[in-house]
Scaffold this motif. Structure first.
Motif, PDB file in Angstrom:
ATOM      1  N   GLU A 171       0.011  39.909  27.833  1.00 11.23           N
ATOM      2  CA  GLU A 171       0.241  40.797  26.691  1.00 11.23           C
ATOM      3  C   GLU A 171       1.153  40.142  25.657  1.00 11.23           C
ATOM      4  O   GLU A 171       0.992  40.346  24.459  1.00 11.23           O
ATOM      5  CB  GLU A 171       0.817  42.135  27.165  1.00 11.23           C
ATOM      6  CG  GLU A 171      -0.249  42.958  27.881  1.00 11.23           C
ATOM      7  CD  GLU A 171       0.254  44.301  28.380  1.00 11.23           C
ATOM      8  OE1 GLU A 171       1.478  44.551  28.313  1.00 11.23           O
ATOM      9  OE2 GLU A 171      -0.585  45.088  28.850  1.00 11.23           O
ATOM     10  N   GLN A 172       2.096  39.322  26.119  1.00 10.08           N
ATOM     11  CA  GLN A 172       2.946  38.592  25.163  1.00 10.08           C
ATOM     12  C   GLN A 172       2.141  37.518  24.457  1.00 10.08           C
ATOM     13  O   GLN A 172       2.216  37.355  23.229  1.00 10.08           O
ATOM     14  CB  GLN A 172       4.116  37.949  25.894  1.00 10.08           C
ATOM     15  CG  GLN A 172       5.214  38.931  26.246  1.00 10.08           C
ATOM     16  CD  GLN A 172       6.447  38.189  26.735  1.00 10.08           C
ATOM     17  OE1 GLN A 172       7.059  37.424  25.995  1.00 10.08           O
ATOM     18  NE2 GLN A 172       6.792  38.392  27.988  1.00 10.08           N
ATOM     19  N   TYR A 205      -1.039  37.270  23.882  1.00  5.52           N
ATOM     20  CA  TYR A 205      -2.026  37.822  22.942  1.00  5.52           C
ATOM     21  C   TYR A 205      -1.457  38.980  22.121  1.00  5.52           C
ATOM     22  O   TYR A 205      -2.212  39.780  21.566  1.00  5.52           O
ATOM     23  CB  TYR A 205      -3.291  38.245  23.683  1.00  5.52           C
ATOM     24  CG  TYR A 205      -4.206  37.085  24.039  1.00  5.52           C
ATOM     25  CD1 TYR A 205      -4.651  36.194  23.049  1.00  5.52           C
ATOM     26  CD2 TYR A 205      -4.631  36.874  25.349  1.00  5.52           C
ATOM     27  CE1 TYR A 205      -5.486  35.126  23.371  1.00  5.52           C
ATOM     28  CE2 TYR A 205      -5.475  35.805  25.665  1.00  5.52           C
ATOM     29  CZ  TYR A 205      -5.896  34.942  24.668  1.00  5.52           C
ATOM     30  OH  TYR A 205      -6.727  33.888  24.981  1.00  5.52           O
ATOM     31  N   GLY A 206      -0.130  39.055  22.001  1.00  2.00           N
ATOM     32  CA  GLY A 206       0.539  40.150  21.293  1.00  2.00           C
ATOM     33  C   GLY A 206       0.027  40.378  19.877  1.00  2.00           C
ATOM     34  O   GLY A 206      -0.069  41.522  19.419  1.00  2.00           O
ATOM     35  N   HIS A 226      -2.836  40.309  18.854  1.00  2.00           N
ATOM     36  CA  HIS A 226      -4.123  41.027  18.876  1.00  2.00           C
ATOM     37  C   HIS A 226      -4.008  42.428  19.478  1.00  2.00           C
ATOM     38  O   HIS A 226      -5.022  43.069  19.752  1.00  2.00           O
ATOM     39  CB  HIS A 226      -5.163  40.235  19.684  1.00  2.00           C
ATOM     40  CG  HIS A 226      -5.466  38.886  19.115  1.00  2.00           C
ATOM     41  ND1 HIS A 226      -5.929  38.709  17.836  1.00  2.00           N
ATOM     42  CD2 HIS A 226      -5.365  37.633  19.640  1.00  2.00           C
ATOM     43  CE1 HIS A 226      -6.103  37.411  17.601  1.00  2.00           C
ATOM     44  NE2 HIS A 226      -5.760  36.744  18.680  1.00  2.00           N
ATOM     45  N   ARG A 227      -2.771  42.902  19.681  1.00  2.00           N
ATOM     46  CA  ARG A 227      -2.530  44.164  20.387  1.00  2.00           C
ATOM     47  C   ARG A 227      -3.358  45.340  19.834  1.00  2.00           C
ATOM     48  O   ARG A 227      -3.825  46.180  20.591  1.00  2.00           O
ATOM     49  CB  ARG A 227      -1.036  44.510  20.324  1.00  2.00           C
ATOM     50  CG  ARG A 227      -0.590  45.573  21.291  1.00  2.00           C
ATOM     51  CD  ARG A 227       0.922  45.710  21.283  1.00  2.00           C
ATOM     52  NE  ARG A 227       1.575  44.551  21.875  1.00  2.00           N
ATOM     53  CZ  ARG A 227       1.789  44.399  23.187  1.00  2.00           C
ATOM     54  NH1 ARG A 227       1.395  45.329  24.026  1.00  2.00           N
ATOM     55  NH2 ARG A 227       2.383  43.321  23.656  1.00  2.00           N
ATOM     56  N   GLU A 228      -3.533  45.386  18.527  1.00  2.00           N
ATOM     57  CA  GLU A 228      -4.237  46.529  17.907  1.00  2.00           C
ATOM     58  C   GLU A 228      -5.759  46.338  17.840  1.00  2.00           C
ATOM     59  O   GLU A 228      -6.465  47.222  17.377  1.00  2.00           O
ATOM     60  CB  GLU A 228      -3.696  46.778  16.484  1.00  2.00           C
ATOM     61  CG  GLU A 228      -2.190  47.010  16.402  1.00  2.00           C
ATOM     62  CD  GLU A 228      -1.710  48.128  17.321  1.00  2.00           C
ATOM     63  OE1 GLU A 228      -2.463  49.114  17.508  1.00  2.00           O
ATOM     64  OE2 GLU A 228      -0.597  48.007  17.876  1.00  2.00           O
ATOM     65  N   PHE A 268      -8.530  43.966  22.783  1.00  2.00           N
ATOM     66  CA  PHE A 268      -7.272  43.551  23.428  1.00  2.00           C
ATOM     67  C   PHE A 268      -7.276  43.837  24.937  1.00  2.00           C
ATOM     68  O   PHE A 268      -6.902  42.964  25.740  1.00  2.00           O
ATOM     69  CB  PHE A 268      -6.083  44.253  22.761  1.00  2.00           C
ATOM     70  CG  PHE A 268      -4.744  43.868  23.342  1.00  2.00           C
ATOM     71  CD1 PHE A 268      -4.203  42.608  23.126  1.00  2.00           C
ATOM     72  CD2 PHE A 268      -4.024  44.771  24.119  1.00  2.00           C
ATOM     73  CE1 PHE A 268      -2.969  42.253  23.665  1.00  2.00           C
ATOM     74  CE2 PHE A 268      -2.793  44.427  24.662  1.00  2.00           C
ATOM     75  CZ  PHE A 268      -2.265  43.168  24.432  1.00  2.00           C
TER      76      PHE A 268
END
Ligand code: DAT
Ligand code: MG
Length: 149
Positions: free
Chosen positions: A46-47, A49-50, A52-54, A58
């Motif tokens: 998650e960090q 690819y942060g 791309h969070r939205e 994701f």
């Protein structure tokens, strides 16, 4: 000296392409300074690819990258960040040029084999996220005078 972060994703490992992919950067002449084989935690994924969070993909991206081991790599060399992106090819393997890793081995954007940092700032952040300083090895390859004028 410029450095970049690459990761051979779970599909690259499962398909037995680790050697082939590493070979392309070795034979180009870049210097390997970090390498590890690991199962990625959800937190690290998650960090990483942060940015791309939205995005709608994701969740599946994090599922995929944590599903099976990856090979994390740091390579060094003049211009290595942009050059590695060229060797990797476009994000969608279907439209990636033949001769690139994604163009030669991939079919699907969700199975595109390898990650590569896209700029100096992201390279620095990603190297620091995936590797401790003491896990990176500075060394002088004996090939240097045969690769650089
Ligand atoms: P790249 O890996 O070429 O730097 P990116 O940073 O835009 O591409 O996206 C990160 C990863 O997310 C990418 O390797 C595959 C996945 N991805 C990107 N766009 C996608 C999409 N439209 N649908 C599904 N997965 C996508
Ligand atoms: Mg990217």
């Amino acid at each position: 000296m410029e450095r970049t972060f690459l990761a051979i994703k779970p599909d690259g490992v499962q398909r037995g392409l680790v050697g082939e992919i590493i070979r392309r950067f070795e034979t180009k002449g870049f210097t390997l300074v970090g390498l590890k084989f690991l199962k990625v935690s959800r937190e690290l994924a998650e960090q990483h690819y942060g940015v791309h969070r939205e995005r709608p993909f994701f969740g599946s991206l994090v599922e995929f990258i944590t599903s099976s081991p990856v090979v994390a790599l740091v390579w060094e060399g003049d211009g290595v960040i942009a050059s590695a992106r060229k060797i990797i090819g476009a994000t969608n393997p279907l439209t990636a040029e033949p001769g690139t890793i994604r163009g030669d081995f991939g079919l699907n954007i969700g199975r595109n084999l390898i990650h590569g940092s896209d700029a100096p700032e992201t390279a620095q952040q990603e190297i620091a996220l995936w590797f401790k300083d003491e896990e990176l090895v500075s060394w002088q390859p004996h090939l240097t005078p045969w690769l650089h004028e």
